[in-house]
Design a protein around this motif. Structure first.
Motif, PDB file in Angstrom:
ATOM      1  N   LEU A   1       0.824  -1.201   0.000  1.00 63.33           N
ATOM      2  CA  LEU A   1       0.000   0.000   0.000  1.00 63.33           C
ATOM      3  C   LEU A   1       0.865   1.261   0.000  1.00 63.33           C
ATOM      4  O   LEU A   1       0.537   2.248  -0.670  1.00 63.33           O
ATOM      5  CB  LEU A   1      -0.937  -0.012   1.203  1.00 63.33           C
ATOM      6  CG  LEU A   1      -1.993  -1.137   1.223  1.00 63.33           C
ATOM      7  CD1 LEU A   1      -2.810  -1.086   2.505  1.00 63.33           C
ATOM      8  CD2 LEU A   1      -2.911  -1.030  -0.002  1.00 63.33           C
ATOM      9  N   ALA A   2       1.987   1.230   0.721  1.00 63.16           N
ATOM     10  CA  ALA A   2       2.890   2.379   0.723  1.00 63.16           C
ATOM     11  C   ALA A   2       3.500   2.591  -0.661  1.00 63.16           C
ATOM     12  O   ALA A   2       3.591   3.729  -1.157  1.00 63.16           O
ATOM     13  CB  ALA A   2       3.981   2.176   1.776  1.00 63.16           C
ATOM     14  N   ALA A   3       3.911   1.507  -1.305  1.00 63.20           N
ATOM     15  CA  ALA A   3       4.480   1.624  -2.653  1.00 63.20           C
ATOM     16  C   ALA A   3       3.427   2.083  -3.652  1.00 63.20           C
ATOM     17  O   ALA A   3       3.714   2.898  -4.551  1.00 63.20           O
ATOM     18  CB  ALA A   3       5.072   0.281  -3.080  1.00 63.20           C
ATOM     19  N   ALA A   4       2.192   1.588  -3.501  1.00 65.83           N
ATOM     20  CA  ALA A   4       1.120   1.994  -4.407  1.00 65.83           C
ATOM     21  C   ALA A   4       0.821   3.480  -4.265  1.00 65.83           C
ATOM     22  O   ALA A   4       0.561   4.173  -5.262  1.00 65.83           O
ATOM     23  CB  ALA A   4      -0.135   1.168  -4.126  1.00 65.83           C
ATOM     24  N   GLU A   5       0.865   3.996  -3.049  1.00 61.53           N
ATOM     25  CA  GLU A   5       0.624   5.426  -2.833  1.00 61.53           C
ATOM     26  C   GLU A   5       1.694   6.270  -3.525  1.00 61.53           C
ATOM     27  O   GLU A   5       1.406   7.339  -4.076  1.00 61.53           O
ATOM     28  CB  GLU A   5       0.591   5.714  -1.328  1.00 61.53           C
ATOM     29  CG  GLU A   5       0.484   7.175  -0.960  1.00 61.53           C
ATOM     30  CD  GLU A   5      -0.837   7.796  -1.374  1.00 61.53           C
ATOM     31  OE1 GLU A   5      -0.875   9.031  -1.547  1.00 61.53           O
ATOM     32  OE2 GLU A   5      -1.844   7.057  -1.551  1.00 61.53           O
TER      33      GLU A   5
END
Length: 428
Positions: free
Chosen positions: A412-416
């Motif tokens: 989720l952090a990478a997707a953001e």
């Protein structure tokens, strides 16, 4: 005969006096009558000229050619005040990037009075005679900077619409009369109202039940909100499916057992689809409503090629940890990947629903929160609850669940971080 005052007067040779007797229509008298018409129009009155002649029984009336040697009887004046809400509606449309142009059969003074009364930000004026003198390229060059069109014929209205479309604009036209039908049909979005003539309604793509321009502004806003939510579904679905197919293909080459059973794949797809049922209700960013959008296949492809492989990277990391870090059995492997896949697929909607930082966006609609978290809860319950053995799942140790949770947070952090590269807003 009735019609535009200048056209009727051009066919007259006399005018009725106060006693009703015809008097020769001198140049001075004609000019005085035209001046009256101009003055009435400048005051906001719409005028019809009325004239007549006695026709012998032996004469065959054959269309406009019979309109000659008329005796002018006078004007019929009509007051058609604009709605007070019109100015606010035009301003609202302007804020949405929609330029409003007025194309009318009325005289120029009537249209100018309307614009001044409402304080509309209109520029330039073309009359039907001026349009008649222009070929198509010439009209295309003029319509860009002209917002007012007076004394135009039905075909000239259609020509103006086609000229605007030739410039690459998406054009809507709203009208309620027979004379508006050609332009309504030529527009990208032809609009009419419930009380319009049957011909106008038949030519229209949309019929407004409330004859108010504000309804059009509301329709534009709702259309853009709907488009934005459709794109959320498209981006979510294409990137997820791309990532899952790639991960499954790699797993089938390197793992000596099925990474997911057929029933587990179907369950994943069912719960994933249920989680997306709240997307149509979701709020959208203000910038998504403030400007027009068009279908951009390159944007969809870019998002898929960035976010799809990102999903696969974390799937492959999950595979490696399960096989070499925990020595997972086939049942444990399937359970762990099912949980990781469902969590990343479902929770990412809260990030890609906005182009900006997720924590600064409008709050997601309760329906989206409910469907997403409910689907995720059902997935966890089926994979880790009492029904797990029936579906081919197995219990997982706490350490493995913690690692899966860390992988989901990392994804989720990478997707953001990557979503802004993946989903740059398309050009209007």
């Amino acid at each position: 005969v009735k019609g535009a005052p200048e056209a009727v007067l051009a066919a007259c040779v006399a005018a009725e006096g106060r006693d009703g007797a015809p008097l020769p229509l001198t140049v001075e008298a004609r000019a005085a009558l035209l001046a009256q018409a101009q003055a009435r129009g400048a005051a906001g009155l719409r005028l019809l000229g009325i004239a007549s002649r006695t026709v012998p029984e032996s004469e065959a009336l054959d269309g406009p050619d019979a309109e000659h040697d008329l005796v002018f009887a006078g004007f019929c004046a009509f007051l058609d005040p604009p709605k007070q809400s019109a100015a606010a509606a035009v301003a609202r449309l302007g804020a949405l990037g929609v330029r409003v142009k007025i194309i009318s059969g009325d005289a120029a003074p009537v249209i100018q009075h309307l614009v001044e009364t409402l304080g509309l930000p209109c520029r330039g004026l073309l009359t039907g005679d001026e349009i008649e003198a222009l070929d198509h390229p010439g009209l295309v060059a003029r319509v860009r900077d002209v917002d007012l069109y007076a004394r135009v014929s039905p075909d000239q209205k259609r020509r103006v619409i086609l000229a605007l479309k030739a410039l690459g604009h998406t054009v809507g036209f709203i009208g309620d009369g027979i004379n508006d039908a050609p332009a309504i049909h030529a527009a990208d979005a032809g609009l009419s109202v419930e009380g319009a003539t049957e011909v106008a309604r038949a030519a229209a793509d949309l019929i407004l039940l409330d004859a108010d321009l504000g309804v059009v502004a509301e329709g534009v806003e709702e259309g853009r909100r709907t488009y934005t939510n459709i794109m959320k579904y498209v981006r979510m679905g294409t990137s997820s499916n791309f990532g899952n197919m790639f991960s499954m293909a790699v797993a089938s080459l390197l793992i000596p057992f099925l990474p997911l059973l057929p029933a587990q794949i179907l369950l994943n797809n069912l719960l994933y689809d249920l989680s997306e049922m709240g997307i149509p209700f979701d709020a959208v960013d203000a910038e998504d409503v403030a400007k027009p959008h068009g279908w951009d296949m390159r944007e969809v492809l870019r998002f898929t090629l960035v976010m799809g492989p990102l999903s696969s990277v974390f799937d492959l990391a999950t595979f490696a940890i399960l096989l070499w870090g925990f020595g997972a059995t086939p049942e444990e492997f399937r359970t762990a990947w099912f949980i990781e896949s469902m969590a990343t697929q479902v929770l990412v909607i809260f990030l890609i629903r906005t182009h900006g930082p997720a924590w600064k966006a409008a709050r997601p609609h309760p329906a989206l929160v409910a469907t997403s978290l409910s689907a995720l809860a059902v997935a966890f319950a089926l994979a880790l609850g009492p029904l797990a053995p029936m579906l081919g799942f197995a219990p997982l140790p706490g350490a493995l669940l913690a690692v899966i949770a860390a992988l989901v947070v990392g994804y989720l952090a990478a997707a953001e971080l990557l979503k802004r590269l993946a989903a740059r807003p398309g050009q209007p």
